[in-house]
Design an enzyme around this catalytic site. Structure first.
Site, PDB file in Angstrom:
ATOM      1  N   PRO A   1     -47.362 -13.217   9.793  1.00 28.67           N
ATOM      2  CA  PRO A   1     -46.705 -13.899   8.665  1.00 28.67           C
ATOM      3  C   PRO A   1     -47.643 -13.935   7.472  1.00 28.67           C
ATOM      4  O   PRO A   1     -48.811 -14.296   7.602  1.00 28.67           O
ATOM      5  CB  PRO A   1     -46.456 -15.312   9.223  1.00 28.67           C
ATOM      6  CG  PRO A   1     -47.519 -15.498  10.272  1.00 28.67           C
ATOM      7  CD  PRO A   1     -47.752 -14.143  10.865  1.00 28.67           C
ATOM      8  N   MET A   2     -47.120 -13.546   6.299  1.00 26.73           N
ATOM      9  CA  MET A   2     -47.930 -13.566   5.074  1.00 26.73           C
ATOM     10  C   MET A   2     -47.067 -14.068   3.925  1.00 26.73           C
ATOM     11  O   MET A   2     -46.025 -13.469   3.618  1.00 26.73           O
ATOM     12  CB  MET A   2     -48.477 -12.168   4.758  1.00 26.73           C
ATOM     13  CG  MET A   2     -49.515 -11.666   5.737  1.00 26.73           C
ATOM     14  SD  MET A   2     -50.102  -9.992   5.340  1.00 26.73           S
ATOM     15  CE  MET A   2     -48.736  -9.009   5.998  1.00 26.73           C
TER      16      MET A   2
ATOM     17  N   ARG B   1     -53.089  -7.895   6.608  1.00 22.02           N
ATOM     18  CA  ARG B   1     -53.340  -7.129   5.378  1.00 22.02           C
ATOM     19  C   ARG B   1     -53.297  -5.623   5.610  1.00 22.02           C
ATOM     20  O   ARG B   1     -52.977  -4.862   4.688  1.00 22.02           O
ATOM     21  CB  ARG B   1     -54.685  -7.542   4.784  1.00 22.02           C
ATOM     22  CG  ARG B   1     -54.697  -8.950   4.190  1.00 22.02           C
ATOM     23  CD  ARG B   1     -56.108  -9.360   3.791  1.00 22.02           C
ATOM     24  NE  ARG B   1     -56.986  -9.484   4.945  1.00 22.02           N
ATOM     25  CZ  ARG B   1     -58.305  -9.375   4.906  1.00 22.02           C
ATOM     26  NH1 ARG B   1     -58.913  -9.100   3.758  1.00 22.02           N
ATOM     27  NH2 ARG B   1     -59.031  -9.520   5.996  1.00 22.02           N
TER      28      ARG B   1
ATOM     29  N   CYS C   1     -53.285 -21.474   7.526  1.00 19.41           N
ATOM     30  CA  CYS C   1     -53.280 -21.143   6.103  1.00 19.41           C
ATOM     31  C   CYS C   1     -54.453 -21.826   5.387  1.00 19.41           C
ATOM     32  O   CYS C   1     -54.621 -23.040   5.488  1.00 19.41           O
ATOM     33  CB  CYS C   1     -51.971 -21.564   5.446  1.00 19.41           C
ATOM     34  SG  CYS C   1     -51.908 -21.193   3.672  1.00 19.41           S
TER      35      CYS C   1
END
Length: 322
Positions: free
Chosen positions: A16-17, A223, A100
């Site tokens: 999840p980003m 990423r 996060c």
């Protein structure tokens, strides 16, 4: 692979980003072999107040089933009472964000700030598990300032979660330095539920090295997938055959960029798609000849038609041997 009662086609996941893993991007990663994809994180408080924008983030489709939906917050009751809303559009797994590092998240006591409070983590996981019928998982960091991930992982398992994803950097590291895969290994040796390794996977060989070194049950690509959904096919090929030889040619890359942006426009509207195209095209063209000139043109484009022309003519003509 199995997480709770959910069967997955493989053990190669998309992380999840925020601002990245929207529906259009997730679908592209699924097409190239991702076994599980995660939504952008959504706020439990926003769900509580029925925020329309938040509900929009949860948009899904059959193609990406099963979808893992990630929520964040620090109030056990609000998170538990609104978990069903996070799953209302079709999510099959509920993930709790404990990693996060963004200041606006941490300053509210959410995200990686939870790593400072093991007992609060126990209350949150226990409360959420009690309110949903789907598997609950958690994504953690090594710690906030001090490394305490093994302790946290044991609490998460004891509280009823079905799997743990580990990004082995502290909050203070953000995304700098090297991910400490030894932490993933220690957690794998300390719990019996599946452990998902995350951090510094930028090619297929990285994924295999992580599994070999840590013994983790699955790998999660973050990423390394930006502008590169192709990495999932490459990892799958390496895991299945012991080697990876496939890379996309320029024609396939152009087709993927165009399809990605078209579906982005369908999901969010043309205006937003044109703006968000800037980061995606920058990622897709990273390493290409004249990529800076291409990015400059994309950043000043004002319509989807102009974007498509840049992608078809500028990228294709300048990169025939890419």
């Amino acid at each position: 692979m199995q997480i709770g009662n959910v069967s997955l086609k493989n053990n190669i996941f998309l992380a999840p980003m925020a601002g990245v893993t929207d529906l259009a991007f997730r679908r592209m990663c699924v097409r190239y072999g991702a076994g599980l994809v995660y939504s952008e994180m959504v706020s439990a408080k926003a769900l509580h107040y029925n925020d329309k924008k938040t509900m929009g983030i949860l948009k899904t489709c059959e193609e990406e089933t099963p979808l893992a939906v990630q929520i964040f917050g620090s109030d056990p009751d609000i998170m538990a009472d609104n978990a069903h809303k996070a799953l209302s559009t079709g999510g099959k797994i509920l993930d709790i964000n404990m990693g996060c590092p963004a200041p606006k998240i941490v300053n509210n006591g959410d995200g990686s700030a939870l790593m400072k409070n093991p007992e609060l983590i126990r209350r949150i996981v226990t409360a959420v598990v009690s309110k949903v019928s789907v598997p609950v998982t958690c994504k953690i960091r090594s710690g906030f300032d001090n490394v305490n991930a093994v302790e946290i992982a044991k609490i998460i398992e004891d509280s009823g979660a079905c799997a743990i994803a580990v990004h082995p950097r502290t909050r203070g590291m953000y995304y700098s330095g090297r991910a400490d895969w030894d932490i993933i290994k220690r957690i794998k040796e300390s719990v019996s539920i599946p452990v998902i390794g995350n951090g510094d996977i930028f090619c297929a060989e990285d994924a295999l090295s992580m599994v070999d070194y840590t013994g983790c049950d699955a790998v999660m690509v973050g990423r390394g997938a930006q502008g590169n959904p192709f990495i999932f096919r490459q990892i799958c090929e390496l895991f299945e055959t012991g080697k990876t030889t496939w890379t996309p040619d320029i024609d396939e890359k152009i087709a993927v960029i165009k399809r990605h942006l078209t579906e982005l426009a369908e999901d969010k509207g043309t205006h937003i798609a044109v703006l968000e195209a800037r980061k995606h095209v920058a990622w897709y063209t990273r390493g290409m000849p004249d990529s800076s000139a291409i990015r400059q043109k994309v950043n000043t484009s004002g319509s989807m038609e102009e974007l498509m022309d840049i992608i078809e003519n500028q990228i294709g003509k300048r990169n025939t041997n890419f």
